[in-house]
Write a protein that holds these residues in place. Structure first.
Motif, PDB file in Angstrom:
ATOM      1  N   ILE B  94       0.828  -1.201   0.000  1.00  0.00           N
ATOM      2  CA  ILE B  94       0.000   0.000   0.000  1.00  0.00           C
ATOM      3  C   ILE B  94       0.862   1.251   0.000  1.00  0.00           C
ATOM      4  O   ILE B  94       0.541   2.241  -0.661  1.00  0.00           O
ATOM      5  CB  ILE B  94      -0.950  -0.046   1.198  1.00  0.00           C
ATOM      6  CG1 ILE B  94      -2.051  -1.028   0.833  1.00  0.00           C
ATOM      7  CG2 ILE B  94      -1.509   1.317   1.530  1.00  0.00           C
ATOM      8  CD1 ILE B  94      -2.819  -1.545   1.961  1.00  0.00           C
ATOM      9  N   TRP B  95       1.981   1.186   0.689  1.00  0.00           N
ATOM     10  CA  TRP B  95       2.878   2.339   0.680  1.00  0.00           C
ATOM     11  C   TRP B  95       3.547   2.518  -0.669  1.00  0.00           C
ATOM     12  O   TRP B  95       3.871   3.632  -1.067  1.00  0.00           O
ATOM     13  CB  TRP B  95       3.868   2.259   1.840  1.00  0.00           C
ATOM     14  CG  TRP B  95       3.180   2.778   3.050  1.00  0.00           C
ATOM     15  CD1 TRP B  95       2.271   2.104   3.829  1.00  0.00           C
ATOM     16  CD2 TRP B  95       3.202   4.112   3.538  1.00  0.00           C
ATOM     17  NE1 TRP B  95       1.757   2.948   4.771  1.00  0.00           N
ATOM     18  CE2 TRP B  95       2.314   4.183   4.629  1.00  0.00           C
ATOM     19  CE3 TRP B  95       3.903   5.259   3.164  1.00  0.00           C
ATOM     20  CZ2 TRP B  95       2.098   5.359   5.345  1.00  0.00           C
ATOM     21  CZ3 TRP B  95       3.700   6.426   3.888  1.00  0.00           C
ATOM     22  CH2 TRP B  95       2.802   6.467   4.957  1.00  0.00           C
ATOM     23  N   LEU B  96       3.697   1.424  -1.399  1.00  0.00           N
ATOM     24  CA  LEU B  96       4.190   1.534  -2.773  1.00  0.00           C
ATOM     25  C   LEU B  96       3.194   2.333  -3.606  1.00  0.00           C
ATOM     26  O   LEU B  96       3.562   3.259  -4.346  1.00  0.00           O
ATOM     27  CB  LEU B  96       4.398   0.122  -3.347  1.00  0.00           C
ATOM     28  CG  LEU B  96       4.701   0.018  -4.836  1.00  0.00           C
ATOM     29  CD1 LEU B  96       5.953   0.787  -5.194  1.00  0.00           C
ATOM     30  CD2 LEU B  96       4.850  -1.449  -5.240  1.00  0.00           C
ATOM     31  N   ALA B 327      -6.697  12.114  -3.864  1.00  0.00           N
ATOM     32  CA  ALA B 327      -6.927  10.783  -4.439  1.00  0.00           C
ATOM     33  C   ALA B 327      -5.995   9.763  -3.794  1.00  0.00           C
ATOM     34  O   ALA B 327      -6.359   8.601  -3.599  1.00  0.00           O
ATOM     35  CB  ALA B 327      -6.705  10.819  -5.950  1.00  0.00           C
ATOM     36  N   ALA B 328      -4.784  10.200  -3.450  1.00  0.00           N
ATOM     37  CA  ALA B 328      -3.824   9.289  -2.819  1.00  0.00           C
ATOM     38  C   ALA B 328      -4.309   8.867  -1.440  1.00  0.00           C
ATOM     39  O   ALA B 328      -4.276   7.692  -1.093  1.00  0.00           O
ATOM     40  CB  ALA B 328      -2.466   9.972  -2.719  1.00  0.00           C
ATOM     41  N   TRP B 329      -4.772   9.840  -0.646  1.00  0.00           N
ATOM     42  CA  TRP B 329      -5.214   9.504   0.706  1.00  0.00           C
ATOM     43  C   TRP B 329      -6.451   8.646   0.681  1.00  0.00           C
ATOM     44  O   TRP B 329      -6.633   7.738   1.490  1.00  0.00           O
ATOM     45  CB  TRP B 329      -5.435  10.787   1.521  1.00  0.00           C
ATOM     46  CG  TRP B 329      -4.167  11.575   1.675  1.00  0.00           C
ATOM     47  CD1 TRP B 329      -3.895  12.799   1.137  1.00  0.00           C
ATOM     48  CD2 TRP B 329      -2.985  11.173   2.362  1.00  0.00           C
ATOM     49  NE1 TRP B 329      -2.617  13.180   1.469  1.00  0.00           N
ATOM     50  CE2 TRP B 329      -2.042  12.201   2.220  1.00  0.00           C
ATOM     51  CE3 TRP B 329      -2.626  10.037   3.094  1.00  0.00           C
ATOM     52  CZ2 TRP B 329      -0.759  12.147   2.776  1.00  0.00           C
ATOM     53  CZ3 TRP B 329      -1.355   9.969   3.638  1.00  0.00           C
ATOM     54  CH2 TRP B 329      -0.443  11.020   3.473  1.00  0.00           C
ATOM     55  N   ASN B 330      -7.332   8.944  -0.288  1.00  0.00           N
ATOM     56  CA  ASN B 330      -8.533   8.134  -0.439  1.00  0.00           C
ATOM     57  C   ASN B 330      -8.155   6.684  -0.748  1.00  0.00           C
ATOM     58  O   ASN B 330      -8.620   5.748  -0.105  1.00  0.00           O
ATOM     59  CB  ASN B 330      -9.386   8.733  -1.563  1.00  0.00           C
ATOM     60  CG  ASN B 330     -10.766   8.124  -1.612  1.00  0.00           C
ATOM     61  OD1 ASN B 330     -11.313   7.725  -0.586  1.00  0.00           O
ATOM     62  ND2 ASN B 330     -11.322   8.034  -2.801  1.00  0.00           N
ATOM     63  N   THR B 331      -7.264   6.523  -1.717  1.00  0.00           N
ATOM     64  CA  THR B 331      -6.829   5.175  -2.097  1.00  0.00           C
ATOM     65  C   THR B 331      -6.134   4.493  -0.926  1.00  0.00           C
ATOM     66  O   THR B 331      -6.329   3.296  -0.686  1.00  0.00           O
ATOM     67  CB  THR B 331      -5.866   5.253  -3.296  1.00  0.00           C
ATOM     68  OG1 THR B 331      -6.511   5.971  -4.347  1.00  0.00           O
ATOM     69  CG2 THR B 331      -5.497   3.869  -3.784  1.00  0.00           C
ATOM     70  N   PHE B 332      -5.339   5.258  -0.214  1.00  0.00           N
ATOM     71  CA  PHE B 332      -4.647   4.706   0.959  1.00  0.00           C
ATOM     72  C   PHE B 332      -5.649   4.064   1.922  1.00  0.00           C
ATOM     73  O   PHE B 332      -5.454   2.938   2.390  1.00  0.00           O
ATOM     74  CB  PHE B 332      -3.894   5.837   1.665  1.00  0.00           C
ATOM     75  CG  PHE B 332      -3.232   5.447   2.955  1.00  0.00           C
ATOM     76  CD1 PHE B 332      -2.186   4.539   2.973  1.00  0.00           C
ATOM     77  CD2 PHE B 332      -3.648   5.992   4.162  1.00  0.00           C
ATOM     78  CE1 PHE B 332      -1.564   4.186   4.168  1.00  0.00           C
ATOM     79  CE2 PHE B 332      -3.037   5.640   5.351  1.00  0.00           C
ATOM     80  CZ  PHE B 332      -1.995   4.727   5.350  1.00  0.00           C
ATOM     81  N   ILE B 333      -6.744   4.771   2.186  1.00  0.00           N
ATOM     82  CA  ILE B 333      -7.738   4.260   3.143  1.00  0.00           C
ATOM     83  C   ILE B 333      -8.430   3.019   2.589  1.00  0.00           C
ATOM     84  O   ILE B 333      -8.467   1.972   3.231  1.00  0.00           O
ATOM     85  CB  ILE B 333      -8.786   5.343   3.477  1.00  0.00           C
ATOM     86  CG1 ILE B 333      -8.131   6.541   4.163  1.00  0.00           C
ATOM     87  CG2 ILE B 333      -9.908   4.758   4.325  1.00  0.00           C
ATOM     88  CD1 ILE B 333      -7.855   6.365   5.629  1.00  0.00           C
TER      89      ILE B 333
END
Lengths: 478, 478
Positions: B94-96, B327-333
């Motif tokens: 996920i961090w990738l 979008a990154a934070w959304n995807t992260f969650i």
């Protein structure tokens, strides 16, 4: 699409210099051979950790970016495995803070924070001293659910201070600051620091301290923190504004119009909106869950996430609000990075080694004088820090370990150092987030800020160690 | 401060209905007694997991919020511990993805993405078919470092498609769409799906699939994915635009001006900016680290974080850019939530139980026909999905486990299902993020979209299973 502003030649140099200094610290510590009894990885991690703290202080880049560099460094150098280096991001204390950041947005967005402030002004605001208490009271009510003390002071309390001051023709620029404004700013500032000390969730570095204590086997729950802080905290909230009133009196002391103004503001706001009711309900529920979490078997992080879910379901917050809460994501990154590094410094034995080494120097004195000395050094060294977080992350774990090593009851040591991690910010105008905001408003002159700060620091230390000490005796903490 | 728009009565009802349906799914599955051989926690987790997927499909709230509810539910119901429930957030895959999202912003911010597109248009754009290839080529070049296929298609390729189409007076609104625009939109769309299938980091759900495979003991590295996909992927990129050209010919076939226009756009852009060079250098470095990561002992996540650090140091990106990449934070969650739940479904034995049960039905046929059937069912069931992620998270792990249970070589099964997790989006106008963007531009009529999509799906399946099958035989995957 905004483009990166080309940094000017000078600022680019300054950034490069700060960056190089940070890097140099890492390299120098890295190259020093690890002392007897310290594992090489522990020493290398210390190099990266110290450099990260130095980077947070020198700020070649924003705190979050510096912290991310630190995490990347632990992995690139092979000091920690990828899984270990990323472990901080799933730490439950950090998720408590992250959730609380989102919940805090609800107070600001719904206007409930401002409403609470005006209620207190309406109730207590007929005299300037009462206005001062109303600022502290507002901050106190909001503190449990707003872990950014800067957000509390800057986004909720400060706008009210300014509008009340302006209502009495007290402004920063025209020599009228001492009428009302300067006194209120001081009340808001010191009130904020005291409330920050009172709840685990009232300041972002508090959970960091709790986590570091946890790494040393000392469990600090939300309720334990709040109970221990309650008596000295409330007393400080009563005494400090009064001390400020005596030492730094406002020129206007009777302010009947303030109370009136607050009432008309409240009338303007109308009855509580649907979203405010939901916000209030969620807040009360959260407090109940946090206080009785252990009995109810609900971890404080679970409670906070549940609270956020309620705010989302009830449309008090939108998902968009959550995603654009940049301060939350920034805190998430730096706090996770620091918690992770601090945890591994403990796990790799460095803190134990340090406390044994330094603790040895205190063998001949009892724990009480030793702990007094340690906690006062911890407190007054904040003159050299511009952030609670930098101070806590660099000194808390080591000082706690030494305190325990000299015989201080562990929970007492963890809590006192935790409380001091907030109270120590009273002394300067750069000590913690709210300081530059409130000082920057221009109502208070720099010498006044420092003098009053020094006095308040002594008052706080006396109340917390004196009355607090008695209270903690009653609680059986020592 | 924007306030939550009060939802209209109708949309509030619709939200409540969608939310209730989601909740109902959870309750119903929860109440069904766990089948013989399935642990109760596994069954309860399945209930929450399925409800989360249903919520992602019905969307009473944005995907990230639904996923967060799912995580909260696992903790509130005591199905998972707090630590387990949060474990997804420190998952390295996920961090990738998170890092790649930030890096992708660099392509858009610096303009390097657009420059690459214009270069290809300048090179290949003298004929319309060549223009089609240039869209696919741009997408291909950017794919390894932009895990949001929507960002690639929507933010880089689509603006170029539109401006080229307009240059030839081909617009969506006035009956001129078939001149150039409709064909280019189709090339951009299908090209995007093929490039998404070619790299682990080219689509957000790819790492999800790789993680699920990992949970079943099947290791899929960045390089392994790319090598296996290379031959069928490049062939598809060559064949599909040509098929579209034959079946759905543009009215204008010679476009010498396009090449000219691209060259003047490039001239307008001037020489590569400093930030573009840094972006390009970082990108090349990343590719090298991703391809040779195993030899160099650099994990792909470490490489990506290093890449982001370089972009920050060189001021290509600011920390502010990172924090506001919603979008990154959304995807992260959502990705963390799904990865976590899928991992625990595996760990708690549910996937193994399912594959044994279903695999038993296939005992009499060989693995080749069984796997063909499984993979085609997996592929064409995407008619019922509006998101790759929803499809992958609900079906990938189970289908992989069954495929392995019937005797399919594990890595082959994991890769084929992974590739299909992208290619299966060709069929509808709601299949995956880029579909509504490109369809919504209005150049292509709905019946055309579906017909061409069906044909392309057959072409892709034939190429990937036929030529791909031979290539994987050479690679020793079966």
């Amino acid at each position: 699409m905004p483009h990166a502003s080309e940094p000017t030649q000078r600022s680019r140099w300054s950034v490069a210099l700060r960056f190089s200094a940070t890097l140099l610290v890492a390299v120098v510590i890295w190259l020093i051979p690890a002392p007897q009894g310290v594992a090489v990885e522990a020493w290398h991690l210390l190099a990266i950790f110290v450099a990260t703290i130095v980077g947070i202080v020198l700020e070649p880049m924003p705190m979050g970016a510096v912290a991310l560099f630190g995490v990347a460094a632990t992995m690139l150098t092979g000091t920690l495995t990828v899984n270990d280096a990323l472990s901080g991001f799933s730490n439950r204390v950090i998720w408590l803070v992250l959730m609380a950041f989102f919940i805090a947005r609800g107070f600001i967005k719904t206007g409930l924070g401002a409403r609470i402030a005006y209620c207190f002004v309406g109730l207590l605001g007929r005299r300037t001293l009462g206005l001062g208490y109303s600022m502290a009271a507002t901050d106190f009510v909001l503190a449990p659910a707003i872990p950014s003390n800067t957000a509390r002071a800057g986004a909720v309390v400060f706008p009210i201070v300014r509008s009340v001051a302006h209502a009495f023709d007290s402004r920063s620029e025209d020599g009228t600051s001492r009428k009302v404004g300067a006194f209120l700013i001081q009340c808001a500032f010191h009130g904020n620091l005291i409330t920050s000390a009172m709840f685990l969730t009232a300041m972002a570095a508090n959970p960091l301290a709790a986590q570091m204590a946890g790494d040393q086997g000392i469990e600090i729950t939300w309720a334990r923190w709040a109970v221990a802080a309650s008596v000295p905290g409330l007393l400080s909230l009563l005494v400090v504004p009064f001390v400020l009133y005596k030492l730094y009196p406002p020129q206007i002391t009777e302010t009947p119009q303030a109370s009136q103004m607050a009432k008309s503001k409240l009338a303007e706001m109308g009855p509580m909106k649907r979203s405010e009711w939901f916000m209030l309900g969620t807040f009360v529920l959260l407090l109940i869950l946090w206080i009785f979490g252990r009995t109810l078997h609900v971890h404080s992080t679970v409670a906070a996430m549940f609270g956020l879910c309620i705010l989302l379901i009830t449309s008090v917050l939108t998902w968009e609000d959550v995603l654009r809460e940049k301060a939350a994501w920034n805190t998430f990154i730096w706090l996770s990075a620091l918690v992770m590094m601090a945890s591994f410094l403990s796990k790799l034995g460095l803190i134990a080694w340090f406390s044994e080494t330094v603790g040895g120097l205190f063998t001949d004195v009892g724990w009480i004088p030793a702990f007094l000395a340690l906690s006062l050094i911890y407190f007054y060294s904040h003159y050299f820090f511009a952030s609670n977080t930098a101070h806590v992350s660099s000194m808390y774990a080591a000082f706690l370990a030494v305190a325990v090593a000299v015989g201080t009851p562990p929970v007492l040591a963890a809590l006192v150092l935790g409380f001091f991690s907030n109270l120590f910010s009273s002394m300067t105008h750069y000590s913690t987030g709210p300081a530059p905001v409130l000082f920057g408003a221009g109502f208070v002159q720099l010498p006044d800020w420092w003098k009053l700060g020094a006095v308040v620091s002594v008052v706080n230390v006396a109340i917390w160690l004196g009355i607090g000490g008695c209270w903690w005796k009653i609680l059986g903490l020592w």
